[in-house]
Motif scaffolding. Structure first.
Motif, short mmCIF file in Angstrom:
data_model
loop_
_atom_site.label_atom_id
_atom_site.label_comp_id
_atom_site.label_asym_id
_atom_site.label_seq_id
_atom_site.Cartn_x
_atom_site.Cartn_y
_atom_site.Cartn_z
N ILE A 2 31.33 2.61 63.90
CA ILE A 2 32.43 2.21 63.48
C ILE A 2 33.67 3.05 64.39
N VAL A 3 34.52 2.31 64.69
CA VAL A 3 35.80 2.93 65.60
C VAL A 3 36.91 2.71 64.66
N ARG A 4 37.61 3.92 64.24
CA ARG A 4 39.01 3.77 63.76
C ARG A 4 40.07 4.17 65.02
N LEU A 5 40.75 3.17 65.37
CA LEU A 5 41.58 3.34 66.60
C LEU A 5 43.13 3.48 66.35
N HIS A 6 43.43 4.79 66.65
CA HIS A 6 44.74 5.02 66.33
C HIS A 6 45.58 5.13 67.53
N THR A 7 46.89 4.93 67.44
CA THR A 7 47.89 4.95 68.52
C THR A 7 47.88 6.40 69.35
N GLY A 8 48.22 6.64 70.39
CA GLY A 8 48.68 8.03 71.15
C GLY A 8 47.44 8.76 70.75
N ASP A 9 47.70 10.06 70.27
CA ASP A 9 46.44 11.07 69.84
C ASP A 9 46.32 10.97 68.37
N PRO A 10 45.38 10.89 67.79
CA PRO A 10 45.23 10.47 66.27
C PRO A 10 45.63 12.04 65.46
N SER A 11 45.62 13.20 66.09
CA SER A 11 46.07 14.48 65.51
C SER A 11 47.55 14.79 65.47
N ILE A 12 48.40 13.75 65.79
CA ILE A 12 49.58 13.84 65.71
C ILE A 12 50.31 12.48 64.81
N TYR A 13 50.70 12.91 63.51
CA TYR A 13 51.15 11.69 62.69
C TYR A 13 50.38 10.52 62.65
N GLY A 14 49.02 11.10 62.57
CA GLY A 14 47.91 9.74 62.66
C GLY A 14 47.39 9.61 61.23
N ALA A 15 47.84 10.40 60.31
CA ALA A 15 47.18 10.30 58.94
C ALA A 15 45.91 10.03 58.86
N ILE A 16 45.18 10.73 59.81
CA ILE A 16 43.28 10.83 59.72
C ILE A 16 42.80 11.99 58.72
N GLN A 17 43.83 12.89 58.55
CA GLN A 17 42.91 14.06 57.84
C GLN A 17 42.45 13.47 56.35
N GLU A 18 43.43 12.55 55.82
CA GLU A 18 43.06 12.01 54.53
C GLU A 18 41.81 11.17 54.71
N GLN A 19 41.67 10.55 55.95
CA GLN A 19 40.68 9.68 55.93
C GLN A 19 39.28 10.28 56.15
N MET A 20 39.46 11.67 57.11
CA MET A 20 38.29 12.43 57.23
C MET A 20 37.59 13.04 55.86
N ASP A 21 38.88 13.60 55.20
CA ASP A 21 38.35 14.28 53.96
C ASP A 21 37.65 13.44 53.10
N GLU A 22 38.02 11.94 52.83
CA GLU A 22 37.62 11.20 52.06
C GLU A 22 35.93 10.69 52.30
N ILE A 23 35.78 10.46 53.81
CA ILE A 23 34.58 10.16 54.24
C ILE A 23 33.50 11.06 54.25
N SER A 24 34.35 12.42 54.29
CA SER A 24 33.34 13.37 53.88
C SER A 24 32.46 13.73 52.75
N LYS A 25 33.23 13.17 51.66
CA LYS A 25 32.70 13.14 50.52
C LYS A 25 31.60 12.17 50.19
N TYR A 26 31.42 11.33 51.16
CA TYR A 26 30.29 10.53 51.13
C TYR A 26 29.29 10.78 52.22
N ASN A 27 29.34 12.01 52.57
CA ASN A 27 28.58 12.50 53.72
C ASN A 27 28.37 11.48 54.99
N ILE A 28 29.37 10.82 55.34
CA ILE A 28 29.52 9.77 56.22
C ILE A 28 30.03 10.77 57.61
N PRO A 29 29.18 10.88 58.96
CA PRO A 29 29.42 11.69 59.94
C PRO A 29 30.49 11.06 60.94
#
Length: 258
Positions: A78-105
């Motif tokens: 699965i690819v989650r394709l974000h604009t620019g660099d995802p670490s800057i205003y990418g709202a990815i932390q909340e996504q990473m934190d949530e999928i971590s709860k399901y042990n998804i790498p």
């Protein structure tokens, strides 16, 4: 490829500004969830013909997570394709934190940010000797609040080079805060859709930029770059100075001892 989620920075616009690694993973992905309101849709031309494509512009966080969980169970890449660099205003932390709860790498693949692309478009360097050795990335408050300690008027007192995201729609407010903070008229550039085919560039000062931006019809999808680096004299770097010694080169005027 193994089943996991790749958060990939697609770059600022030009499809060739995605990294080689990012393009390779995109080509192999079974599922692509892309930020359709910002990511150049031409990236999808590199996807497999049978790849499942989702435009997250109309999706909620839970809907994105449901898609990820569904296809992870099916052993898909699965690819989650974000604009620019995802670490800057990418709202990815909340996504990473949530999928971590399901042990998804997952893995994050960085990309070219719009702020560096904007500097490239106007052919300027943020960090000029004796002008600025600091770059501040920020925004003004809109629907998303900004901590009071990071108010633009406070930040610009450092006289550093600045790049403002998500703020061009409030260019009048931006210019006013910058005038108060800098206490003088400094150069400012607005670059809409840096590296896209329909890129627009407006360069001015804090006194005239609001009018110039409005005349250009720029209301969104733009970087605001501020600082003396845009138009000033500067010292040359010591890195290439013939009289400067470093690990890989001796200065011409340095005496050699046997």
């Amino acid at each position: 490829m193994e089943s996991k989620v790749y958060f990939i920075g697609a770059g600022p616009g030009d499809v060739d500004l995605i990294t080689v690694k990012g393009r390779y993973i995109l080509e192999k992905a079974d599922v692509v969830i892309y930020a359709g309101s910002l990511v150049n849709s031409e990236h999808l031309e590199f996807c497999k013909k049978d790849a499942a494509i989702y435009n997250s512009a109309s999706m909620t966080l839970n809907e994105v997570l449901d898609v990820i969980k569904k296809y992870y169970k099916e052993n898909k890449t699965i690819v989650r394709l974000h604009t620019g660099d995802p670490s800057i205003y990418g709202a990815i932390q909340e996504q990473m934190d949530e999928i971590s709860k399901y042990n998804i790498p997952f893995e994050v693949v960085p990309g070219v940010s719009s702020f560096t692309a904007a500097a490239a478009s106007i052919k300027r360097e943020f960090t000029l000797p004796k002008v600025s050795q600091t770059v501040i990335l920020t925004r003004v408050e809109g629907r998303t609040p900004v901590p009071k300690k990071e108010d633009l008027e406070i930040l610009c007192k450092a006289q550093a080079s600045m790049a403002l995201f998500l703020s061009v729609g409030m260019i009048g407010k931006v210019a006013e805060k910058l005038r108060k903070g800098y206490g003088r008229n400094v150069p400012i550039a607005v670059i809409q859709k840096a590296t896209w085919k329909d890129e627009k560039i407006v360069i001015g000062t804090l006194e005239d930029i609001e009018e110039k931006v409005k005349n250009a019809g720029i209301t969104k999808t733009a970087q605001i770059l501020v600082g003396d680096f845009i138009d000033t004299d500067y010292d040359k770097s010591l890195l290439y100075d013939e009289n400067f010694t470093h690990e890989f080169r001796k200065a011409k005027n340095e005496t050699c001892h046997n």
